[in-house]
Design an enzyme around this catalytic site. Structure first.
Site, PDB file in Angstrom:
ATOM      1  N   SER A 123       0.813  -1.216   0.000  1.00 50.58           N
ATOM      2  CA  SER A 123       0.000   0.000   0.000  1.00 50.58           C
ATOM      3  C   SER A 123       0.842   1.260   0.000  1.00 50.58           C
ATOM      4  CB  SER A 123      -0.921   0.011   1.224  1.00 50.58           C
ATOM      5  OG  SER A 123      -0.150  -0.023   2.424  1.00 50.58           O
ATOM      6  N   HIS A 144      -2.071  -2.763  -6.252  1.00 54.97           N
ATOM      7  CA  HIS A 144      -2.605  -2.499  -4.918  1.00 54.97           C
ATOM      8  C   HIS A 144      -4.124  -2.615  -4.908  1.00 54.97           C
ATOM      9  CE1 HIS A 144      -3.331   0.552  -1.451  1.00 54.97           C
ATOM     10  NE2 HIS A 144      -3.380  -0.682  -1.012  1.00 54.97           N
ATOM     11  N   GLU A 156      -4.805   0.101  -7.770  1.00 54.74           N
ATOM     12  CA  GLU A 156      -3.737   0.988  -8.202  1.00 54.74           C
ATOM     13  C   GLU A 156      -2.658   0.148  -8.878  1.00 54.74           C
ATOM     14  OE1 GLU A 156      -3.733   4.655  -4.991  1.00 54.74           O
ATOM     15  OE2 GLU A 156      -2.761   2.782  -4.409  1.00 54.74           O
ATOM     16  N   ASN A 195      -3.544   6.489  -0.471  1.00 58.45           N
ATOM     17  CA  ASN A 195      -2.948   6.685   0.846  1.00 58.45           C
ATOM     18  C   ASN A 195      -2.186   8.007   0.938  1.00 58.45           C
ATOM     19  OD1 ASN A 195      -3.884   4.456   2.257  1.00 58.45           O
ATOM     20  ND2 ASN A 195      -2.311   3.124   1.427  1.00 58.45           N
TER      21      ASN A 195
END
Length: 658
Positions: A123, A144, A156, A195
């Site tokens: 992540s 991801h 992702e 994130n």
């Protein structure tokens, strides 16, 4: 290698992410090997896949036969060589520690076939650093998934410094084949996209409270209601796990510098073991307390601009460093973070100059690096433009955000385009829908309207309750919201053209009220209907109390509204609400063909027929009078002559609306 060459996928790690990814791959038709370091871990992962597949079958998300077939495609292994012997793609989902992952890839390189592509589910960790442990860095990328992989649409796809385009194309195609939406991250950057936005937002929320500038209730009220995010910042930290966000933040701090220094509030929670819902205690108390109870009326404009400013700064940094463009960032955060709008759009709406001023004031006051506006953001503020500038769509349509619109073969197609929120209806969506209907009414090329919902889960799950609740318990605001929805939906009912609602998945509350304004409703057999307003202490507010009884009768309408139950598609067809049922496969194509048949019909006759039928709702004599006048009027049309000529010549008519 392209996606058609991929038959076998190995997933390393049978934990929550690993077994979820394995299930997604098996559902997509791939042979999957699930591997972990101990038999116990592998068996636990396999059992969870079996449980999840059976749950999906119970909920009619797939047949039991398909669930059994997917499970049969999953095998397990502990020996790494055995696990990857036939692998075309290896997806690694081991614990989020650089040392552990590097050790796994060192061993993996010894056993994996030469052609295999490696994808890490990290992540935030460096794709480049991990790839350099292997002898195939050009065939190594990030993939991801978001938790839980079976439900979350976003993947992702992250490029390392050495990743070649063929690998990125393959992994994007692989994600699409699994029913996911890939978003490419063009550069290896800590936190990637989602994130990189969410973790600094969580950190800033903590800094605000730590500094005594606002209470936790004020911050979460602002985040959840004033900003319209699905959860308050502290509520989200508890849900995800405070330790999860904290460790990502530590890594970002190490790589990117002081702007990402973790707030002491976070480190204190981690050190105490109060990690959120999973431990029963976090920022909120889930054991002895009421959990996250966020007030709707304690928001702060200053807190909102501060949080939006921090988010905008992160977006600008990603754009400036060519990690992703604003559209990709917004798409990723809406899908991965369940935001109602993307952070770039939110920043544009708030005004970039306002947000830069807020950051500058904070930087002057504190000297903290996290408030230093990046050059790209400052440039936008000085130019007076936003992340999106003054873009419109290439086909001359306005640049819609909550819906998508196209015109093809006489059918004006409106798609409710908020799949990350189950196509729930926001005030922005209502406004865009109103504009689109007006455009279609003025477009001679549009002869019928088709309504659909984006994604595979919902036509629309109803009103976006979170954003609507932000207005608070104000009778005047509620009345105005109801009238706006009634008037916009009513434009479809009043339209001269046939309107078809094609329903796949959830059709609830305001979404169901929208379909009541269509002339015809078709649905997949897996669809679910309902008016759940009474469960919320509400009443249907967008025409449901009036229109539903016209369609199914007063008794059935009261049953549906008073019970607030869910109804399957077959029952709603029996009640007369749904005109025709379809299987889910190829529904999009079949829905378009269904609508197209009405686009080929006689426009004048269709328009007059709708008017006569609607007049008869309130007064049958008035309806009959309108019908007789309409019947006389069509005798003067070219369409009638064309219809008669086509009938006598045994051919299909070509109506022009004249």
């Amino acid at each position: 290698m392209n996606v058609d060459d991929v038959d076998s996928i190995t997933v390393l790690g049978a934990g929550n992410m690993g077994h979820g990814i394995a299930e997604v791959a098996a559902l997509a038709g791939y042979d999957v090997v699930l591997r972990d370091i101990e038999d116990e871990f592998v068996q636990q992962g396999y059992d969870k896949i079996e449980w999840s597949l059976n749950k999906l079958a119970e909920k009619d998300r797939l047949s039991q036969e398909d669930a059994d077939a997917a499970l049969a495609r999953v095998s397990t292994a502990v020996d790494l060589g055995e696990a990857v012997a036939d692998a075309d793609v290896v997806i690694e989902a081991v614990p989020e520690k650089m040392a552990i992952k590097k050790e796994v890839y060192t061993e993996l390189e010894e056993h994996a076939p030469d052609h295999a592509v490696f994808a890490t589910n990290t992540s935030s960790l460096s794709i480049t650093d991990l790839s350099e442990v292997t002898e195939r860095p050009e065939r190594f990328c990030g993939m991801h998934f978001f938790n839980p992989p079976v439900r979350m649409d976003l993947v992702e796809v992250i490029s390392g410094a050495h990743t070649d385009d063929e690998t990125l194309d393959l992994v994007e195609d692989l994600a699409e084949s699994m029913g996911k939406t890939p978003v490419r991250v063009r550069k290896d950057s800590p936190g990637f996209i989602v994130n990189r936005i969410l973790v600094p937002l969580m950190n800033e929320a903590a800094w605000i409270v730590h500094a005594g500038d606002a209470t936790m209730a004020e911050v979460d009220s602002t985040t959840k209601y004033d900003m319209g995010l699905p959860m308050g910042s502290f509520e989200l930290a508890d849900y995800v796990g405070i330790d999860v966000g904290f460790h990502v933040l530590e890594y970002m701090h190490e790589v990117l510098g002081d702007a990402y220094e973790p707030c002491p509030l976070l480190s204190e929670k981690v050190e105490a073991g109060d990690l959120g819902q999973k431990t029963g205690q976090g920022f909120y108390d889930y054991e002895d307390g009421e959990g996250a109870e966020v007030p709707h009326d304690e928001g702060s404009e200053a807190v909102k601009n501060r949080l939006l400013g921090v988010m905008a700064n992160e977006v600008a940094g990603l754009v400036e460093n060519d990690v992703a463009d604003p559209a990709a960032i917004d798409r990723a955060v809406k899908l991965g973070g369940r935001f109602p709008d993307g952070p770039a759009k939110m920043a544009d709406s708030a005004g970039i100059p306002t947000l830069v001023d807020a950051l500058d004031d904070l930087h002057d006051e504190t000297g903290e690096a996290r408030y230093e506006a990046v050059a790209y953001l400052r440039g936008l503020a000085q130019s007076g433009e936003g992340f999106y500038g003054d873009e419109g769509s290439s086909d001359g349509m306005p640049a819609f955000d909550a819906i998508s619109v196209d015109v093809r073969e006489g059918v004006g197609h409106i798609t409710l385009d908020r799949p990350h929120r189950l196509n729930t209806i926001s005030t922005d969506l209502i406004e865009e829908l109103s504009t689109a209907i007006d455009l279609f009414d003025d477009d001679d090329d549009v002869r019928a309207v088709l309504l659909t919902g984006a994604g595979e889960r919902a036509f629309s799950a109803g009103a976006d309750v979170t954003s609507i609740a932000a207005s608070g318990p104000d009778a005047l605001t509620g009345t105005e919201l109801s009238r706006t929805g009634q008037q916009t939906f009513g434009k479809l009912e009043a339209s001269d053209m046939p309107v078809v609602a094609a329903i796949d998945g959830f059709c609830l509350g305001g979404g169901m009220e929208l379909t009541m304004c269509a002339d015809l409703r078709i649905a997949t057999k897996r669809s679910e209907f309902g008016q759940p307003e009474h469960n919320l202490g509400l009443v249907p507010g967008w025409g449901g109390t009036v229109r539903l009884q016209r369609i199914v009768g007063t008794g059935r309408a009261k049953e549906i509204i008073f019970t607030a139950d869910r109804y399957d598609a077959e029952t709603m067809a029996d009640y007369g609400f749904v005109n025709e049922l379809f299987e889910s496969e190829n529904f999009e194509t079949e829905a378009f063909e269904y609508a197209k048949q009405f686009a080929q019909g006689p426009p004048v006759a269709q328009r007059l027929t709708k008017r006569a039928m609607h007049s008869a709702w309130e007064d049958s004599d008035a309806g009959l009078e309108v019908e007789s006048q309409a019947f006389g009027l069509v005798f003067t049309t070219t369409d009638l002559m064309e219809g008669v000529a086509a009938f006598t010549s045994d051919r299909d008519p070509e109506f022009t609306g004249e």
